[in-house]
Enzyme design. Structure first.
Site, PDB file in Angstrom:
ATOM      1  N   HIS A   1      64.531 -22.640 -31.031  1.00 55.92           N
ATOM      2  CA  HIS A   1      65.236 -23.923 -30.885  1.00 55.92           C
ATOM      3  C   HIS A   1      65.033 -24.817 -32.102  1.00 55.92           C
ATOM      4  CE1 HIS A   1      64.977 -23.258 -26.293  1.00 55.92           C
ATOM      5  NE2 HIS A   1      65.947 -22.547 -26.863  1.00 55.92           N
TER       6      HIS A   1
ATOM      7  N   CYS B   1      70.789 -30.989 -43.931  1.00 54.60           N
ATOM      8  CA  CYS B   1      72.013 -31.780 -44.081  1.00 54.60           C
ATOM      9  C   CYS B   1      72.954 -31.469 -42.920  1.00 54.60           C
ATOM     10  CB  CYS B   1      72.712 -31.445 -45.390  1.00 54.60           C
ATOM     11  SG  CYS B   1      74.312 -32.263 -45.525  1.00 54.60           S
TER      12      CYS B   1
HETATM   13  P1  NAD Z   1      74.188 -25.300 -23.163  1.00 52.50           P
HETATM   14  O1  NAD Z   1      74.028 -24.369 -22.009  1.00 52.50           O
HETATM   15  O2  NAD Z   1      75.364 -26.200 -23.212  1.00 52.50           O
HETATM   16  O3  NAD Z   1      74.147 -24.466 -24.551  1.00 52.50           O
HETATM   17  C1  NAD Z   1      73.544 -23.216 -24.587  1.00 52.50           C
HETATM   18  C2  NAD Z   1      74.002 -22.661 -25.902  1.00 52.50           C
HETATM   19  O4  NAD Z   1      73.244 -21.511 -26.147  1.00 52.50           O
HETATM   20  C3  NAD Z   1      75.484 -22.289 -25.836  1.00 52.50           C
HETATM   21  O5  NAD Z   1      76.205 -23.273 -26.538  1.00 52.50           O
HETATM   22  C4  NAD Z   1      75.523 -20.937 -26.500  1.00 52.50           C
HETATM   23  O6  NAD Z   1      75.880 -21.095 -27.861  1.00 52.50           O
HETATM   24  C5  NAD Z   1      74.117 -20.445 -26.433  1.00 52.50           C
HETATM   25  N1  NAD Z   1      74.003 -19.438 -25.388  1.00 52.50           N
HETATM   26  C6  NAD Z   1      73.931 -19.647 -24.062  1.00 52.50           C
HETATM   27  N2  NAD Z   1      73.785 -18.457 -23.424  1.00 52.50           N
HETATM   28  C7  NAD Z   1      73.738 -17.510 -24.391  1.00 52.50           C
HETATM   29  C8  NAD Z   1      73.596 -16.097 -24.390  1.00 52.50           C
HETATM   30  N3  NAD Z   1      73.441 -15.398 -23.240  1.00 52.50           N
HETATM   31  N4  NAD Z   1      73.598 -15.442 -25.578  1.00 52.50           N
HETATM   32  C9  NAD Z   1      73.736 -16.135 -26.725  1.00 52.50           C
HETATM   33  N5  NAD Z   1      73.887 -17.462 -26.805  1.00 52.50           N
HETATM   34  C10 NAD Z   1      73.890 -18.123 -25.635  1.00 52.50           C
HETATM   35  O7  NAD Z   1      72.909 -26.236 -23.287  1.00 52.50           O
HETATM   36  P2  NAD Z   1      71.386 -25.845 -22.984  1.00 52.50           P
HETATM   37  O8  NAD Z   1      71.279 -24.370 -22.705  1.00 52.50           O
HETATM   38  O9  NAD Z   1      70.822 -26.744 -21.958  1.00 52.50           O
HETATM   39  O10 NAD Z   1      70.695 -26.211 -24.394  1.00 52.50           O
HETATM   40  C11 NAD Z   1      71.225 -25.572 -25.529  1.00 52.50           C
HETATM   41  C12 NAD Z   1      70.081 -25.183 -26.363  1.00 52.50           C
HETATM   42  O11 NAD Z   1      69.472 -26.378 -26.919  1.00 52.50           O
HETATM   43  C13 NAD Z   1      69.044 -24.483 -25.527  1.00 52.50           C
HETATM   44  O12 NAD Z   1      68.471 -23.456 -26.287  1.00 52.50           O
HETATM   45  C14 NAD Z   1      68.029 -25.606 -25.287  1.00 52.50           C
HETATM   46  O13 NAD Z   1      66.760 -25.095 -25.073  1.00 52.50           O
HETATM   47  C15 NAD Z   1      68.098 -26.326 -26.624  1.00 52.50           C
HETATM   48  N6  NAD Z   1      67.555 -27.682 -26.529  1.00 52.50           N
HETATM   49  C16 NAD Z   1      66.554 -28.016 -27.376  1.00 52.50           C
HETATM   50  C17 NAD Z   1      66.013 -29.267 -27.283  1.00 52.50           C
HETATM   51  C18 NAD Z   1      64.891 -29.636 -28.176  1.00 52.50           C
HETATM   52  O14 NAD Z   1      64.626 -30.810 -28.407  1.00 52.50           O
HETATM   53  N7  NAD Z   1      64.208 -28.597 -28.672  1.00 52.50           N
HETATM   54  C19 NAD Z   1      66.513 -30.188 -26.365  1.00 52.50           C
HETATM   55  C20 NAD Z   1      67.524 -29.783 -25.510  1.00 52.50           C
HETATM   56  C21 NAD Z   1      68.047 -28.508 -25.590  1.00 52.50           C
HETATM   57  N1  APR Z   2      49.707 -24.221 -19.569  1.00 47.96           N
HETATM   58  C1  APR Z   2      50.719 -23.349 -19.320  1.00 47.96           C
HETATM   59  N2  APR Z   2      51.913 -23.700 -18.806  1.00 47.96           N
HETATM   60  C2  APR Z   2      52.101 -25.004 -18.523  1.00 47.96           C
HETATM   61  C3  APR Z   2      51.103 -25.992 -18.751  1.00 47.96           C
HETATM   62  C4  APR Z   2      49.868 -25.547 -19.302  1.00 47.96           C
HETATM   63  N3  APR Z   2      48.872 -26.403 -19.555  1.00 47.96           N
HETATM   64  N4  APR Z   2      51.593 -27.194 -18.372  1.00 47.96           N
HETATM   65  C5  APR Z   2      52.862 -26.965 -17.932  1.00 47.96           C
HETATM   66  N5  APR Z   2      53.154 -25.655 -17.996  1.00 47.96           N
HETATM   67  C6  APR Z   2      54.406 -24.976 -17.631  1.00 47.96           C
HETATM   68  C7  APR Z   2      55.191 -25.648 -16.525  1.00 47.96           C
HETATM   69  O1  APR Z   2      54.761 -25.111 -15.276  1.00 47.96           O
HETATM   70  C8  APR Z   2      56.618 -25.199 -16.863  1.00 47.96           C
HETATM   71  O2  APR Z   2      56.909 -23.957 -16.234  1.00 47.96           O
HETATM   72  O3  APR Z   2      55.228 -25.044 -18.768  1.00 47.96           O
HETATM   73  C9  APR Z   2      56.596 -24.976 -18.369  1.00 47.96           C
HETATM   74  C10 APR Z   2      57.377 -26.032 -19.137  1.00 47.96           C
HETATM   75  O4  APR Z   2      58.742 -25.857 -18.791  1.00 47.96           O
HETATM   76  P1  APR Z   2      59.867 -26.745 -19.550  1.00 47.96           P
HETATM   77  O5  APR Z   2      59.441 -28.162 -19.586  1.00 47.96           O
HETATM   78  O6  APR Z   2      61.190 -26.361 -18.948  1.00 47.96           O
HETATM   79  O7  APR Z   2      59.780 -26.226 -21.054  1.00 47.96           O
HETATM   80  P2  APR Z   2      60.484 -24.963 -21.664  1.00 47.96           P
HETATM   81  O8  APR Z   2      60.436 -23.798 -20.729  1.00 47.96           O
HETATM   82  O9  APR Z   2      59.916 -24.809 -23.024  1.00 47.96           O
HETATM   83  O10 APR Z   2      62.023 -25.472 -21.798  1.00 47.96           O
HETATM   84  C11 APR Z   2      62.951 -24.613 -22.536  1.00 47.96           C
HETATM   85  O11 APR Z   2      64.592 -26.377 -22.736  1.00 47.96           O
HETATM   86  O12 APR Z   2      64.215 -28.670 -22.841  1.00 47.96           O
HETATM   87  C12 APR Z   2      64.750 -27.569 -23.532  1.00 47.96           C
HETATM   88  O13 APR Z   2      64.808 -26.874 -25.766  1.00 47.96           O
HETATM   89  C13 APR Z   2      63.961 -27.377 -24.764  1.00 47.96           C
HETATM   90  O14 APR Z   2      62.668 -25.518 -25.558  1.00 47.96           O
HETATM   91  C14 APR Z   2      62.983 -26.294 -24.406  1.00 47.96           C
HETATM   92  C15 APR Z   2      63.785 -25.461 -23.451  1.00 47.96           C
END
Ligand code: NAD
Ligand code: APR
Length: 255
Positions: free
Chosen positions: A120, A128
């Site tokens: 991610h 950019c």
């Molecule tokens: P979303 O479901 O609208 O977008 C998912 C995106 O991932 C799609 O636009 C597509 O391009 C791709 N995708 C989905 N399924 C796929 C598959 N099976 N194979 C290949 N590509 C696929 O929105 P979302 O899933 O909630 O979030 C999009 C992405 O942004 C996720 O990876 C989410 O974890 C990430 N995200 C990151 C942050 C952050 O701050 N790191 C915050 C929010 C979301």
């Molecule tokens: N040790 C291990 N696991 C933990 C701990 C800990 N100390 N504390 C919380 N957890 C677990 C929670 O039980 C939960 O299952 O970590 C997980 C966090 O889940 P999310 O908040 O959904 O985080 P993540 O799985 O990384 O989300 C995926 O979604 O929000 C977007 O892009 C963002 O990368 C993120 C993606």
């Protein structure tokens, strides 16, 4: 309660090609604000889904850039926890280890896991918004809740954007391909601190299981990944992972 680590330790000690797949729970004990609890001050009235989008950035670059710079500064003040260090210690024992994370912090790298695959993106890779040229490192220390105009690209003068995957954006192809390849060929995959709800990242442990890899989960809660894991350790990463490394390789595993 003390989990019986023996089965997981035996699998880990025998691993030849290891994938460590992590989510927000990996950094929870480092005090990094998780994605949702980073909404305070000016940003508290926003739902994360509305702030972490290309549309939000186009509409108000200073609001979104300020929020990500504040999160980046918060991460810079945090420290890797014993869980991050245990993951780095595993790679010292299993040379063919690939760390794949959904996190946008740099705590795996700061604990010694160079080459971590960021599905991610990363708070530390601004680029950019038009020509994708990498932008310079951290700017001024942002104040919480303040707007901050993004810097301009040195090549094309467009605004610089956070290097993070937003809602609706596709994941970076090279990272996704590297993660799928690693899951495809591994014999052990350790999934830590992810809810397994967000796709396509959540596919990674399932690819490993489908290919006959042994999946071990570390998470205090149940997740959809329970269905594919052979061993399920219900505990926090910063406690369970160091104990698992010691159980697998003895106290000399320097964690
Ligand atoms: P979303 O479901 O609208 O977008 C998912 C995106 O991932 C799609 O636009 C597509 O391009 C791709 N995708 C989905 N399924 C796929 C598959 N099976 N194979 C290949 N590509 C696929 O929105 P979302 O899933 O909630 O979030 C999009 C992405 O942004 C996720 O990876 C989410 O974890 C990430 N995200 C990151 C942050 C952050 O701050 N790191 C915050 C929010 C979301
Ligand atoms: N040790 C291990 N696991 C933990 C701990 C800990 N100390 N504390 C919380 N957890 C677990 C929670 O039980 C939960 O299952 O970590 C997980 C966090 O889940 P999310 O908040 O959904 O985080 P993540 O799985 O990384 O989300 C995926 O979604 O929000 C977007 O892009 C963002 O990368 C993120 C993606």
């Amino acid at each position: 309660e003390r989990e019986d680590l023996a089965p997981a330790a035996e699998v880990l000690a025998g691993a030849r090609r290891l994938v460590v797949f992590t989510g927000a729970g990996m950094s929870a004990e480092s005090g990094v604000p998780t994605f949702r609890d980073a909404l305070t001050g000016l940003w508290e009235r926003f739902d994360p889904r509305s702030l972490a989008t290309p549309e939000a950035f186009r509409a108000d670059p200073a609001l979104v850039w300020g929020w990500y710079e504040w999160r980046r500064a918060a991460v810079a003040r945090a420290e890797p926890n014993p869980g991050h260090r245990a993951v780095a210690a595993m790679a010292a024992r299993v040379p063919d280890t690939v760390v794949v994370t959904q996190n946008v912090d740099d705590l795996h790298e700061r604990a010694g896991s160079a080459g971590t695959v960021h599905l991610h993106g990363s708070l530390f890779a601004p680029r950019c918004s038009a020509c994708a040229a990498p932008a310079p490192g951290p700017g001024a220390e942002p104040e919480e809740g303040r707007r901050l105009d993004p810097p301009r690209c040195g090549h094309c003068a467009a605004p610089v954007r956070p290097g993070v995957v937003w809602f609706g954006e596709a994941l970076p192809e090279p990272a996704l391909a590297a993660a799928v390849e690693a899951a495809y060929r591994c014999d052990v995959l350790l999934t830590v601190g992810t809810s397994g709800l967000v796709y396509p990242a959540a596919e990674i442990p399932q690819v490993a299981a489908r290919r006959g890899g042994t999946v071990i989960q570390v998470n205090p809660e149940e997740t959809p990944l329970d269905a594919v894991c052979a061993v399920n350790l219900h505990g926090p990463a910063a406690r369970v992972l160091p104990a698992l490394v010691r159980a697998a390789w003895g106290a000399a595993a320097d964690v």
